[in-house]
Structure formats: structure tokens, C-alpha cells
Scaffold this active site. Structure first.
Site, PDB file in Angstrom:
ATOM      1  N   GLU A 129       0.852  -1.190   0.000  1.00 37.08           N
ATOM      2  CA  GLU A 129       0.000   0.000   0.000  1.00 37.08           C
ATOM      3  C   GLU A 129       0.889   1.242   0.000  1.00 37.08           C
ATOM      4  O   GLU A 129       1.840   1.317   0.782  1.00 37.08           O
ATOM      5  CB  GLU A 129      -0.913   0.024   1.222  1.00 37.08           C
ATOM      6  CG  GLU A 129      -1.922   1.153   1.160  1.00 37.08           C
ATOM      7  CD  GLU A 129      -2.914   1.167   2.333  1.00 37.08           C
ATOM      8  OE1 GLU A 129      -3.711   2.112   2.411  1.00 37.08           O
ATOM      9  OE2 GLU A 129      -2.878   0.237   3.165  1.00 37.08           O
ATOM     10  N   GLY A 275       3.190   2.647  10.529  1.00 36.64           N
ATOM     11  CA  GLY A 275       2.984   1.984  11.804  1.00 36.64           C
ATOM     12  C   GLY A 275       2.712   0.508  11.651  1.00 36.64           C
ATOM     13  O   GLY A 275       3.282  -0.318  12.360  1.00 36.64           O
ATOM     14  N   ALA A 276       1.831   0.171  10.696  1.00 40.00           N
ATOM     15  CA  ALA A 276       1.475  -1.229  10.473  1.00 40.00           C
ATOM     16  C   ALA A 276       0.698  -1.318   9.177  1.00 40.00           C
ATOM     17  O   ALA A 276       0.278  -0.308   8.608  1.00 40.00           O
ATOM     18  CB  ALA A 276       0.644  -1.774  11.636  1.00 40.00           C
ATOM     19  N   GLU A 278      -2.398  -3.786   7.173  1.00 35.76           N
ATOM     20  CA  GLU A 278      -3.456  -4.760   7.436  1.00 35.76           C
ATOM     21  C   GLU A 278      -3.559  -5.853   6.383  1.00 35.76           C
ATOM     22  O   GLU A 278      -4.649  -6.410   6.165  1.00 35.76           O
ATOM     23  CB  GLU A 278      -4.804  -4.035   7.523  1.00 35.76           C
ATOM     24  CG  GLU A 278      -5.318  -3.443   6.198  1.00 35.76           C
ATOM     25  CD  GLU A 278      -4.893  -2.018   5.918  1.00 35.76           C
ATOM     26  OE1 GLU A 278      -5.521  -1.372   5.065  1.00 35.76           O
ATOM     27  OE2 GLU A 278      -3.935  -1.562   6.560  1.00 35.76           O
ATOM     28  N   ASN A 279      -2.486  -6.230   5.710  1.00 31.79           N
ATOM     29  CA  ASN A 279      -2.535  -7.275   4.694  1.00 31.79           C
ATOM     30  C   ASN A 279      -3.383  -8.458   5.167  1.00 31.79           C
ATOM     31  O   ASN A 279      -3.247  -8.913   6.302  1.00 31.79           O
ATOM     32  CB  ASN A 279      -1.128  -7.790   4.388  1.00 31.79           C
ATOM     33  CG  ASN A 279      -0.126  -6.664   4.217  1.00 31.79           C
ATOM     34  OD1 ASN A 279      -0.251  -5.836   3.339  1.00 31.79           O
ATOM     35  ND2 ASN A 279       0.874  -6.647   5.082  1.00 31.79           N
ATOM     36  N   HIS A 311      -6.609  -1.611  15.494  1.00 36.48           N
ATOM     37  CA  HIS A 311      -6.879  -0.912  14.231  1.00 36.48           C
ATOM     38  C   HIS A 311      -6.656  -1.841  13.043  1.00 36.48           C
ATOM     39  O   HIS A 311      -7.512  -1.951  12.143  1.00 36.48           O
ATOM     40  CB  HIS A 311      -5.980   0.320  14.131  1.00 36.48           C
ATOM     41  CG  HIS A 311      -6.150   1.109  12.876  1.00 36.48           C
ATOM     42  ND1 HIS A 311      -6.967   2.211  12.791  1.00 36.48           N
ATOM     43  CD2 HIS A 311      -5.614   0.956  11.639  1.00 36.48           C
ATOM     44  CE1 HIS A 311      -6.928   2.695  11.570  1.00 36.48           C
ATOM     45  NE2 HIS A 311      -6.097   1.947  10.847  1.00 36.48           N
ATOM     46  N   GLU A 312      -5.503  -2.506  13.003  1.00 38.41           N
ATOM     47  CA  GLU A 312      -5.204  -3.358  11.855  1.00 38.41           C
ATOM     48  C   GLU A 312      -6.137  -4.566  11.813  1.00 38.41           C
ATOM     49  O   GLU A 312      -6.544  -4.996  10.722  1.00 38.41           O
ATOM     50  CB  GLU A 312      -3.747  -3.806  11.887  1.00 38.41           C
ATOM     51  CG  GLU A 312      -2.735  -2.663  11.931  1.00 38.41           C
ATOM     52  CD  GLU A 312      -2.935  -1.629  10.836  1.00 38.41           C
ATOM     53  OE1 GLU A 312      -3.299  -2.007   9.705  1.00 38.41           O
ATOM     54  OE2 GLU A 312      -2.727  -0.434  11.109  1.00 38.41           O
ATOM     55  N   HIS A 315      -9.487  -3.621  10.346  1.00 34.45           N
ATOM     56  CA  HIS A 315      -9.439  -3.460   8.891  1.00 34.45           C
ATOM     57  C   HIS A 315      -9.911  -4.720   8.160  1.00 34.45           C
ATOM     58  O   HIS A 315     -10.254  -4.648   6.976  1.00 34.45           O
ATOM     59  CB  HIS A 315      -8.013  -3.154   8.437  1.00 34.45           C
ATOM     60  CG  HIS A 315      -7.730  -1.690   8.269  1.00 34.45           C
ATOM     61  ND1 HIS A 315      -8.567  -0.838   7.577  1.00 34.45           N
ATOM     62  CD2 HIS A 315      -6.668  -0.934   8.669  1.00 34.45           C
ATOM     63  CE1 HIS A 315      -8.047   0.379   7.566  1.00 34.45           C
ATOM     64  NE2 HIS A 315      -6.905   0.356   8.232  1.00 34.45           N
ATOM     65  N   GLU A 334      -9.742   4.181   6.268  1.00 35.74           N
ATOM     66  CA  GLU A 334      -8.911   4.630   7.382  1.00 35.74           C
ATOM     67  C   GLU A 334      -9.693   5.438   8.416  1.00 35.74           C
ATOM     68  O   GLU A 334      -9.570   5.219   9.612  1.00 35.74           O
ATOM     69  CB  GLU A 334      -7.713   5.430   6.869  1.00 35.74           C
ATOM     70  CG  GLU A 334      -6.740   4.623   6.021  1.00 35.74           C
ATOM     71  CD  GLU A 334      -6.142   3.441   6.764  1.00 35.74           C
ATOM     72  OE1 GLU A 334      -6.267   3.356   8.001  1.00 35.74           O
ATOM     73  OE2 GLU A 334      -5.543   2.575   6.095  1.00 35.74           O
TER      74      GLU A 334
END
Length: 896
Positions: A129, A275-276, A278-279, A311-312, A315, A334
Site C-alpha cells: 500500500e 505503523g502497520a 493490514e494485509n 486498528h489493523e 481493517h 482509514e
């Protein structure tokens, strides 16, 4: 010419067209090697029935690829049938349905931009991304092209014993020449930006979660060091695992969202731009948001890990199962997911404290973004480089927009809207419009005017006037809304704004809000949500025997700036008594800001400062309020930062502002040192009575208040308080207290500060995340000599321009969070940081663009500094071969 060419590459929302082709399935095989990886890709494709041009050629995105082989339906394509450019593979005359096979070569070890497949230490990992997949293989690299992926990884068994990819592992085995393979299949259609792989020597903390339907999901957190997992179970990953399990249970309960694969994996990576990520099924995380124990991580680290892990995970539905049609819809995933993780944090922490933290972030970072040259709507209408739009506007303001929908609709209707949105659009790539329409259909509310929050940039300003009539016992609230011009949007239409209000009597007790045109007088609530739609509106409250104090924008009900005709006495009253914690905090911030800004203006003329006793008394009143939650008290008594104060000034002098803030801090400390010391010891005693545990919000709140008191005391530079600070540094059993003490020693100029700093480095030099804190501490010291220290640290063997965390810790802290040092009158800081930007731009344009944004607010400064900062911007602009990332920020900073 080069700048004009870059500007011509601007992308516009109005130009969106459906893709000419669709991808049914993707089969990838990676022959992994750090120096040269070969990627075999098989795509089953068809023309899009919605395509306007039935003869359109197939245009695949690709950057930095070496094409080794190309077949169409099993036949090798001759060179005259296709064209390879620096950014595309173009194939003419393809059939309606076909199979395309490609083999490309890439070079992970040379990929310093950390987009696509790259090396991090001994690992190979990906970040796709927003547009990183095109650096792996040729593809339709856009989020509205969704396909089923299968991935086979082949690698040396010694170098890469663990092979991970999206979905469920369906096969693995041993190959000749000491190689092995693993095949992963993701049954859910996804865009290529959610593709991921990781290969390397990894160690795993395993646990499980049983979904509400009874499925057992394997939870796996991977790290590079086995020591990280000690003591068992989980070591430094234990908190992250608990956070993940908590988030999975919460999402089932709150939104009915259940996980949909057999395994959920997290990999901690030390070289990561964000930060991270979400794959699907394989989240890649910046290691700082996974690894934590009491000795090496602060309470803030624990809080951020819990929030970002959640959060991830969230997603999986708001971003993966339902994704965005194009990158102009970025806030669809987001902003919505930030709102969901905020609700989660509010349910696990104190909701009121959590809300103040969210408001503080918006008012400090996002309001500044709205007022600057890079201002853009929550749904941007144009961009040159999409990486520049992962902003506070898209994330945090986007979350506030979703929160306002929740406020207007209520919990029940909002949940029905979410259920409808997920069920209707599962497996689709959609727009903001589909989300808002689902909310309208579920609630019966008309949100047509509300949509302006997505399309219009800028922070609305509400000017409120309160008039009380003793003879009629009526209070009239007049509210006028406006929104300043922003780049590309000179005129704004009125917003639909929820404004939550309350009334207090002179003892601080809430009063019923009886609206003159409300027939339900007997059921008048103690708090009301007023809906503003027109440019000017008026509300009349009745039955008020005495003039009340008005509490406006409670719970920060909208991301707006508020001006109201309240005098200092009324603000002090709210600071002491408002039961709404946000408004109590906000009143104190406004009072303190007015004092500091006035003193900063006075500081240009050398004469003794004075601080009104009424302000000191108001501060002391809060400090004595033992009924107040410690975390809340710590926030209420924290002085506004110099970064936030600069945004409130024109032609600001950062040196004068720093002098003023230090004067207020030291005056409060001197006048109230007995209160500060007593509060410090009370928190210590209360912490000692709490059960011993790694992290708990109640303990974190007490530590925050204790360390705030310590910082005020250390600012006095009295030997007894320096001794107290040094004792805390030496005896602390947790990183929160140790780091807070070290910061206070350094910021107050303690002669023992350097000794403590050296001891800290000696102990933690083997831990990269703690070393980041060591670098940031020194870069944040507000002193004229800090530039020289930062320059020396940039030459340290512990510093690397290739590691985003280290760059952010040293350079980011210096230029974004230390205005006194960065804005030294000589301008040397500007010139040096400009050189760092150009060096970084050759390695990692995303990191360089974040750094150059420190120059975007040059117009806020006094003329002398303006000219020096402008000269540094010009020097960057004139450099050859600027990345689009840096070019876009520089162009906007100079233009607006």
C-alpha cells in the site's frame, strides 16, 4: 521542464474510470533471494464489460522490473507485440478472456524505499500500500481490481526457514539444493495492495481465539529474536497477543464482525515506513507497535500497541472485506477504522480521557494541516503522490466525520447502518457515497448537507454569543459558522454540525436545557445535541432563574474551532467545575494559551514578566482536586506545547514563545511546589498499593500525573528536586518513570543529565527501539546547542538513514517537535535539515516527504525566519531529480 512534467501527472477524482480489464485469479511464485528475486506471475483476465473502449490495450503498472519472459495463452509474445516503459507494460490486441504469464526480476536488498519487496535485516518482506505491488510484478495496481491470490515461496532453508504469505497455508515441502517451499491461498478476493509475504529466520508466539461461531483461529506473532519471546508465554509479544484477542472479541460483540481465515499472523519488522499494514491474514507491523515489556516500553507504548493492533485487525472488515474503489476514498477505510479503534480504546480505557487525547491530536496536528498549504478535504479531489495523503485529515478528521454521523443517528441506527454497509458491499471496492447512503437508509436521516464534510477542506469556526435576560429567565445562544479559504476552495458552504451543549449553575451542577420551541419541557435533558445547518442560527433556553455558565462543544462533538464570549472568570469556572472532561481541559488550555501568547508578544521587549494570581489559583484548584481521575488531571494541567502555540500566532518568534512558556512553568512550580511535591508522593504511594503488573490504565494515569509533577519541580533547578529526579531515574523499575526522569534532567539543565544519558545508552544500546528513545530525547532538548548535538548524533554508528524509526527519532523530533531549537535565528537548522531531506529523498522518498513538511508553515514565523526558511525550501526545489513525494510538498509550501 521537469517540474512541469511532474505537475502534469496530477491525478483527479473527476477522471475516475472503471478498469479496462479485470483479474479473476493470480498465481505467484517467488524464487527468493536478497540480491535478485525472480517472480513468476500467472493472471487469468478478462475485459471489463463496463469498459468504454472495447479495443483498449492492456496496460499493466510496473516500476523497477526486469522482464524475463512473457506469454499470452501459453504462447511467447514477440517483442513487437508489447511495449515496456519505465512505468508500464503495454500489450495490444488481447482477447476477451486470456491467461497472461510473466517472469520478472527484482532486487530486494537494493530497495531502500521500503515499497514492494525489500530487505529488513535478515528478512525479506513486502509493503504494497498504496502502489508498491507494481514494484514486484506487472499488474493493474489499483484498489478496484480484486482477485483471488495464491502464492508459492521458494527459498534457501538456512537463510529463510520461515515462509509466510496471505491466507491459509495449503502445502509445504523440501526441494533439492537445500531449498524448501510453502504455498498459501487466500480464498477472499482482494486488491493487490493487500498482498504480503515475509521470509526469514523468525520465532513465533502462538495462541488461539475461538470465534462466536465456534471456529478455532490460530494467532501467531513472529519476531526476529528468540529472546524477545522470553519469559514465556510471549515475552515482549504478550501484550500484543492479549490486545489482539481482546480486539477480536470486541469486534464480534460491538459490530458482529467475525474473523474469516484459519490463521491470523503478525510479523514485527524493524525497517518500516509506517505503523502497520493490514494485509489480509498477514499483518506487517513496525516492531515498536508489537514489542513491549515494563523495562523497555512506556505506558504510551503499551497504549499505542493496543490501539494499533486493534486498528489493523478491524481493517479485516472495514478495509479488506469492503475496500475502497480508488485512493481518493482512502478515508473510507482509514477514517472508519480509526473511529472503530477509538471506540475500542474508549471501552478499554477511560472514555473521557480517551476523548481528550483524540481532541488534543486533532486540534494540534489536524487543525494545523487544515490551516496550511497542504490542506485537503477528507476525500481529496486531486493528488500527485498518494503517499502524501496518509494524513491526519484522512485518518483523524475522517474518524471525526464518522463520529458525527454516529452522534446524529444514535448508536442503534449507526449499528444498523454498519450492518447494511458490510452485508451489501462485502467483497466490493466502494466509495464514501456508498457508506453514507447505507447510513441514510438504515436511519431514515437525510445526510445530503452532511456530505460537505467529505468534500470541503478547512476547520469550520463557530462564533457563539450568549445573552441572558433576567426578566424573562431566558438564555439566547447565537451561533454563526464560517470556514476559511483553503487551496483550491475559496468559498465554503455551511456544514451540518452537531453541537453538544450544557448549562451549569454557579455551583457547577448541570441544569435542564428547556428549548423554547420544545414541547417536552418536563423531560428536558442535561445535555443536548443542537444541529447547525445554516450560516447563522439561534437557540433559546427557558426557565433559568440565574444566569448559567454555558458549556459548548461538549465531548468535542465536532472538529471545529470555537469562539464564545466567555470572560476569564467563566473559563476559570469551567476549568474547575465542568463535568464534561473535554470542556474542562479545553477551558484550561484556552486560558493558558491566552496567557502564554500574550507573554510571548511581551517577551520581545526585555522587561520582567508577571503571572496573574487568579491564573495560579485556578491551576492550584485543579491540582488540589483529589476527586479528579489522575490521568485526567495530568492532561488538564499539561501546558499547551510550543508547537500548538505557534499555530495560534502570526509572525511568531519561537524564542520569545519558549521564554514565555518557561516563565509560566517555573512560576507555577515555584508558587505551588509544595502542592506538586505532595501530589508526586501521593501518586507514588497509590502506585505501590496497586497489584504488580506490566501495564494497567489506572497505574499509567498515576504515573502520568506523578511525572508531570516531577517535571514542574525539576524546572526550578533546585538541588533537592534534581536529587529527587535522579533518584527516580536510578531506582525506576519501568521505562515510563526512567524516561520521564531523564527527560526532566535534560530539559532542566541538570549537571547529572549527561551522566544519566550515558548510563541509559550503556544499558540499552542493544535494543533498537529503546535507542530510538535515546535519540529522540536528545533531539527534543530545547537548547541552542541541540542542532550541534543532532549533527553529531547523525554521525553516530548507531544512526542509519535507512531506518525510518531512527530518522523519525532524531530528525523528525528535532524539526517537528522542538521549535525552539529548530527555529534558531541563524537559520542553520533549516539549511542542515534541507540537506538531510535531499539525501533521504534518494533513499526513501516517503520519509523525506514527512521531513520536508516541517518547512510548510514558514509563513507563521516572523519575517527574518520566514526568509531563511524560504531559502531552504528554494534550495530543495532546485535540486535535480526530486521524488514526486517531496516535490508535491515543496510545491504546495511555496505556492500557498
Amino acid at each position: 521542464m521537469e517540474q512541469a512534467a511532474k505537475s502534469e501527472r496530477m491525478k483527479y477524482l473527476s477522471d475516475y474510470r472503471p478498469p479496462d480489464f479485470l483479474v479473476e485469479s493470480v498465481a505467484l511464485t517467488f524464487l527468493l533471494d536478497a540480491q535478485a528475486t525472480e517472480v513468476e506471475s500467472t493472471l487469468l483476465m478478462q475485459r471489463n464489460p463496463l469498459c468504454e473502449n472495447a479495443q483498449a490495450p492492456l496496460c499493466l503498472d510496473g516500476e523497477g522490473l526486469t522482464l524475463l519472459a512473457l506469454q499470452l495463452d501459453g504462447e511467447n509474445l514477440p517483442a513487437e507485440r508489447y511495449q515496456c516503459t519505465a512505468e508500464q507494460l503495454i500489450i495490444a490486441a488481447v482477447p476477451e478472456r486470456f491467461r497472461l504469464q510473466m517472469r520478472t526480476r527484482i532486487h530486494p536488498a537494493a530497495n531502500t524505499a521500503l515499497q514492494g519487496l525489500y530487505g529488513s535485516g535478515t528478512l525479506l518482506c513486502t509493503q504494497c500500500e498504496a502502489e508498491g505491488f507494481r514494484k514486484i510484478t506487472y499488474y493493474l495496481d489499483r484498489p478496484d481490481v480484486m482477485a483471488v491470490f495464491s502464492t508459492t515461496l521458494i527459498a534457501d532453508r538456512d537463510a529463510y526457514p520461515v515462509l509466510l504469505a496471505n491466507g491459509n497455508r495449503i502445502e509445504a515441502g523440501i526441494l533439492p539444493d537445500n531449498r524448501h517451499f510453502a504455498t498459501w491461498q487466500d480464498p477472499h478476493r482482494k486488491p493487490c495492495y493487500l498482498f504480503a509475504l515475509v521470509a526469514g529466520r523468525l520465532y513465533c508466539h502462538r495462541d488461539r481465539f475461538v470465534t462466536r461461531s465456534g471456529r478455532a483461529v490460530s494467532l501467531e506473532i513472529y519476531v526476529e529474536s528468540q529472546e524477545t519471546l522470553l519469559p514465556e508465554p510471549g515475552g515482549q509479544t504478550a501484550h500484543a497477543m492479549r490486545a489482539l484477542q481482546k480486539a477480536m472479541a470486541w469486534d464480534e460483540e460491538r459490530f458482529g464482525c467475525e474473523y474469516d481465515l484459519d490463521v491470523y499472523m503478525i510479523v514485527a519488522v524493524h525497517d518500516f515506513n509506517a505503523g502497520a499494514m493490514e494485509n489480509k491474514g498477514l499483518n506487517l507491523f513496525n516492531a515498536k507497535y508489537v514489542l513491549a515489556d515494563q523495562e523497555s516500553a512506556t505506558d504510551l507504548d503499551f497504549q499505542q500497541i493496543e490501539s494499533i493492533i486493534a486498528h489493523e485487525y478491524f481493517h479485516n472488515w472495514s478495509g479488506n472485506r469492503v475496500t475502497c474503489r480508488d485512493w481518493f476514498q482512502l478515508s473510507l477505510k482509514e477514517g472508519l477504522t480509526v473511529f472503530r479503534d477509538q471506540l475500542f480504546s474508549a471501552d478499554t480505557l477511560s472514555p473521557a480521557v480517551q476523548r481528550v487525547q483524540e481532541a488534543r491530536l486533532i486540534r494540534t496536528r489536524q487543525f494545523a494541516e487544515d490551516a496550511g498549504p497542504t490542506a485537503h478535504p477528507v476525500q481529496p479531489d486531486a493528488y500527485l503522490e498518494i503517499n502524501n495523503f496518509y494524513t491526519s485529515t484522512v485518518y483523524e478528521k475522517g474518524a471525526e466525520v464518522v463520529r458525527m454521523i454516529h452522534t446524529l443517528l444514535g448508536e442503534g441506527a449507526f449499528r444498523r447502518g454498519m450492518d447494511l454497509y458490510f452485508s451489501r458491499h462485502d467483497g466490493q471496492a466502494v466509495t464514501v457515497e456508498e457508506f453514507v447512503r447505507a447510513m441514510e437508509e438504515a436511519s431514515g436521516r437525510d445526510l445530503q448537507q452532511f456530505r460537505r464534510w467529505y468534500r470541503q477542506a478547512g476547520t469550520p469556526l463557530l462564533r457563539a454569543k450568549v445573552v441572558y435576560e433576567a426578566d424573562t429567565q431566558r438564555l439566547t445562544l447565537q451561533v454563526r459558522q464560517s470556514c476559511p479559504a483553503t487551496p483550491g476552495q475559496a468559498v465554503k458552504e455551511p456544514f451540518h454540525i452537531p453541537l453538544t451543549v450544557g448549562l451549569l449553575d454557579r455551583s457547577g451542577a448541570p441544569l435542564p436545557l428547556c428549548l423554547a420551541d420544545d414541547p417536552a419541557q418536563a423531560e428536558a435533558p442535561l445535555s443536548r445535541v443542537l444541529e447547525l445547518r445554516a450560516e447563522e442560527e439561534q437557540f433559546v433556553f427557558t426557565g433559568l432563574e440565574q444566569p448559567p455558565v454555558v458549556s459548548l462543544l461538549r465531548h468535542f462533538s465536532a472538529p471545529v474551532a470555537m469562539e464564545v464570549n466567555l470572560d476569564a472568570q467563566s473559563l476559570a469556572f469551567l476549568w474547575a467545575h465542568d463535568p464534561d472532561l473535554f470542556n474542562r481541559w479545553s477551558a484550561g488550555q484556552r486560558l493558558t494559551s491566552e496567557v502564554l501568547v500574550r507573554l510571548a508578544v511581551d517577551a520581545r521587549i526585555p522587561f520582567p514578566f508577571t503571572l496573574e494570581h487568579c491564573y495560579i489559583d485556578g491551576f492550584a484548584r485543579v491540582l488540589r482536586d483529589e476527586a479528579l481521575d489522575p490521568a485526567a488531571m495530568a492532561m488538564i494541567l499539561t501546558l499547551p506545547s510550543e508547537v500548538a502555540l505557534l499555530e495560534q500566532m502570526e509572525e511568531a518568534d519561537p524564542t520569545a514563545l519558549h521564554r514565555a512558556r518557561e516563565f509560566v512553568r517555573q512560576t507555577l512550580a515555584q508558587e505551588l511546589h509544595e502542592l506538586f511535591l505532595g501530589c508526586y508522593h501521593r501518586q507514588e504511594e497509590a502506585i505501590a498499593r496497586l497489584p504488580a503488573q506490566v501495564y494497567h490504565p489506572q497505574m499509567a494515569g498515576r504515573r502520568a500525573l506523578k511525572n508531570l509533577c516531577l517535571d514542574f519541580l525539576a524546572s526550578l533547578q533546585w538541588a533537592e528536586f534534581w536529587d529527587l529526579t535522579m533518584r527516580q531515574f536510578e531506582r525506576a523499575d519501568n521505562m515510563t518513570d526512567r524516561l520521564a526522569a531523564l527527560r526532566s534532567l535534560l530539559h532542566s539543565g541538570s549537571p547529572e543529565g549527561e551522566q544519566a544519558l550515558h548510563a541509559f545508552a550503556e544499558r540499552w544500546q542493544g535494543n533498537p527501539l529503546v535507542l530510538d528513545k535515546w535519540f529522540a530525547l536528545q533531539a527534543g532538548v530545547p537548547a541552542a546547542a541541540t542542532l550541534q548535538r543532532v549533527q553529531q548524533l547523525a554521525e553516530s554508528p548507531w544512526y542509519s538513514q535507512r531506518n525510518p524509526n531512527r530518522v523519525r527519532a532524531l530528525l523528525g523530533t528535532f524539526c517537528h517537535d522542538n521549535p525552539f531549537a529548530f527555529h534558531q535565528e541563524s537559520g542553520e537548522s533549516y539549511r542542515w535539515i534541507a540537506r538531510q531531506v535531499l539525501q533521504l529523498d534518494e533513499l526513501n522518498p516517503q520519509v523525506a516527504a514527512r521531513l520536508v513538511s516541517a518547512f510548510s508553515r514558514w509563513r507563521k514565523l516572523e519575517p527574518g525566519r520566514q526568509q531563511k526558511m524560504l531559502a531552504a525550501l528554494r534550495a530543495i526545489e532546485q535540486a535535480e531529480a526530486l521524488s514526486p513525494d517531496v516535490f508535491e510538498i515543496v510545491l504546495k509550501s511555496l505556492k500557498h
